[in-house]
Design a protein around this motif. Sequence first.
Motif, PDB file in Angstrom:
ATOM      1  N   ARG A  88     -22.902  71.565  31.981  1.00 39.44           N
ATOM      2  CA  ARG A  88     -22.383  71.262  33.314  1.00 39.44           C
ATOM      3  C   ARG A  88     -22.354  69.747  33.565  1.00 39.44           C
ATOM      4  O   ARG A  88     -21.394  69.210  34.132  1.00 39.44           O
ATOM      5  CB  ARG A  88     -23.221  71.960  34.383  1.00 39.44           C
ATOM      6  N   GLU A  89     -23.411  69.062  33.149  1.00 34.99           N
ATOM      7  CA  GLU A  89     -23.452  67.613  33.351  1.00 34.99           C
ATOM      8  C   GLU A  89     -22.334  66.921  32.572  1.00 34.99           C
ATOM      9  O   GLU A  89     -21.688  65.985  33.082  1.00 34.99           O
ATOM     10  CB  GLU A  89     -24.815  67.075  32.923  1.00 34.99           C
TER      11      GLU A  89
ATOM     12  N   GLN B 174     -19.456  68.330  31.746  1.00 35.70           N
ATOM     13  CA  GLN B 174     -18.202  68.685  32.410  1.00 35.70           C
ATOM     14  C   GLN B 174     -17.989  67.811  33.648  1.00 35.70           C
ATOM     15  O   GLN B 174     -16.875  67.332  33.892  1.00 35.70           O
ATOM     16  CB  GLN B 174     -18.231  70.162  32.814  1.00 35.70           C
ATOM     17  N   ASP B 175     -19.043  67.598  34.406  1.00 37.66           N
ATOM     18  CA  ASP B 175     -18.928  66.749  35.593  1.00 37.66           C
ATOM     19  C   ASP B 175     -18.565  65.317  35.204  1.00 37.66           C
ATOM     20  O   ASP B 175     -17.752  64.666  35.885  1.00 37.66           O
ATOM     21  CB  ASP B 175     -20.242  66.752  36.382  1.00 37.66           C
TER      22      ASP B 175
ATOM     23  N   ASP C 296     -14.907  65.291  34.248  1.00 38.37           N
ATOM     24  CA  ASP C 296     -14.026  65.532  35.387  1.00 38.37           C
ATOM     25  C   ASP C 296     -14.027  64.389  36.393  1.00 38.37           C
ATOM     26  O   ASP C 296     -12.977  64.008  36.924  1.00 38.37           O
ATOM     27  CB  ASP C 296     -14.448  66.815  36.115  1.00 38.37           C
ATOM     28  N   LEU C 297     -15.222  63.873  36.683  1.00 44.69           N
ATOM     29  CA  LEU C 297     -15.358  62.938  37.797  1.00 44.69           C
ATOM     30  C   LEU C 297     -15.316  61.480  37.379  1.00 44.69           C
ATOM     31  O   LEU C 297     -15.137  60.608  38.218  1.00 44.69           O
ATOM     32  CB  LEU C 297     -16.659  63.222  38.551  1.00 44.69           C
TER      33      LEU C 297
ATOM     34  N   ARG D 131     -19.502  75.122  35.138  1.00 47.18           N
ATOM     35  CA  ARG D 131     -19.168  74.983  36.555  1.00 47.18           C
ATOM     36  C   ARG D 131     -20.314  75.303  37.509  1.00 47.18           C
ATOM     37  O   ARG D 131     -20.311  74.840  38.652  1.00 47.18           O
ATOM     38  CB  ARG D 131     -17.984  75.901  36.898  1.00 47.18           C
TER      39      ARG D 131
ATOM     40  N   GLU E 154     -16.765  65.061  44.267  1.00 45.09           N
ATOM     41  CA  GLU E 154     -17.022  66.341  43.620  1.00 45.09           C
ATOM     42  C   GLU E 154     -16.331  67.475  44.364  1.00 45.09           C
ATOM     43  O   GLU E 154     -15.741  68.378  43.753  1.00 45.09           O
ATOM     44  CB  GLU E 154     -18.531  66.592  43.549  1.00 45.09           C
TER      45      GLU E 154
ATOM     46  N   HIS F 194     -12.558  67.372  43.818  1.00 47.19           N
ATOM     47  CA  HIS F 194     -12.187  67.860  42.486  1.00 47.19           C
ATOM     48  C   HIS F 194     -12.264  69.388  42.428  1.00 47.19           C
ATOM     49  O   HIS F 194     -11.382  70.035  41.837  1.00 47.19           O
ATOM     50  CB  HIS F 194     -13.086  67.250  41.410  1.00 47.19           C
ATOM     51  N   LEU F 195     -13.294  69.966  43.019  1.00 43.50           N
ATOM     52  CA  LEU F 195     -13.419  71.423  43.004  1.00 43.50           C
ATOM     53  C   LEU F 195     -12.252  72.085  43.729  1.00 43.50           C
ATOM     54  O   LEU F 195     -11.768  73.147  43.317  1.00 43.50           O
ATOM     55  CB  LEU F 195     -14.754  71.840  43.629  1.00 43.50           C
TER      56      LEU F 195
ATOM     57  N   ARG G 133     -18.881  75.856  44.090  1.00 47.12           N
ATOM     58  CA  ARG G 133     -19.212  76.242  42.716  1.00 47.12           C
ATOM     59  C   ARG G 133     -19.585  77.726  42.648  1.00 47.12           C
ATOM     60  O   ARG G 133     -19.211  78.435  41.703  1.00 47.12           O
ATOM     61  CB  ARG G 133     -20.359  75.383  42.183  1.00 47.12           C
TER      62      ARG G 133
END
Length: 406
Positions: free
Chosen positions: A20-21, A23-24, A27-28, A71, A115, A118-119, A396
């Motif tokens: 998850r970290e 992916q963040d 993404d971010l 996610r 965040e 983006h979600l 999430r």
Amino acid sequence: MERYDLLYRLYGNFDADAVREAQDFVDLLPPLDSAVALSHWQEVDDELSEKKDRIRRGFPNGDRYAELAARATRDQAFTALDLFTKYGRAVNALVLDVDETLRSAGRTDNEIPREVLHLLTEFHETDVPIVICTGQTLENVKGFAIQGLGNELVHSGDVSIVYEAGTGVFTPGHRSNTKRLLYETLDDSVQSVFASVRGRVIRDLPEGLRGCVHLQGNEFNVTLKPNFETGSDDAARVIDDSLVYMLDLLGEAVTDDADGPTWTRAYYAARDPEIEGVLADRDERPDPDTTVPDAVVETLDRVTVAYYQADAAELSAVDLNKAAGVEAALDVLGVDDPFVLVMGDSKSDLDVMRWAASGDRGIAAAPDHSSPGVLDHVRQTDSLVFDRGDAASMLRTAYALNLLVD
């Protein structure tokens, strides 16, 4: 129990937090104009792909569980599975309040966190429509929506804005249905009451309120806001004064009888403990045995007076609320069998939450600083309460629910 067993294995046997970290980060923090930054971003992206591939190989329908790890936290995933077990449905629209829900001055400098934005784009890419549901004016909401989500997404045909607490609905890309002014459907008698109050509310302000409040620029609702920091002692004082002033204006708009203001105070004090408390604190609470004429009651039954301590005093039409606006928005968006995620913090959001609950149309979530009625409702349904400024955690959870249903 198979899905629960698979989740236990996912979060027990794999480093889901690291997935998850990563992916963040990907993404971010997109690649920057720096060779070093680009190289690091690429390394993380490659590691993320490897971690996801290991999960894919370890599970039936491995794509689902790789995305779950990327996610959602363990707690979010299990909450999502509990929701799936209870409802067996995916969220097919988001209904989102803005102020103090998506953004919070307490933690995020009153900007919607990156965040969260983006979600929302992730939901959009999975064909889940977004309904922004707010008391703000259309122009204000359009501005931050385009700035935060992008012009292309806002005008994609899958985003609708319910503004001014349900007086209007704006859904770009839907031709004649792009803008619907719901207040135009009200009876002339109700419209005349609002026209009278709106025409006088600033012109006839008592001396003690001049320079202390302003009229929110709505097309139909009448809302007084403080010229002081929301929540401050000064804001509390002027909003209490504004509430009583607006009750009296309403009484004079409804009837020519000199007792109109007394009848209006009595009517709303009997129906709202907070309004009763304001009047009692000022020693202006009418006799509880006051009889309000039927003709006056018939009109007042069509008008909502809302009190938000140290924040706003508002008049709106009963037939125009966020729930009515959401129904209209979903109709334009073509969501025929809604199962929505409603996120909000105030009394006006509670109307939508109750609408969703009454017809099995969705689930409700709220930040922990929400009004008592909202928190009571949310805790009595699915207990989806999140920390101030952390709307992302609930998004999430909903995203994980949809992964489990698909």
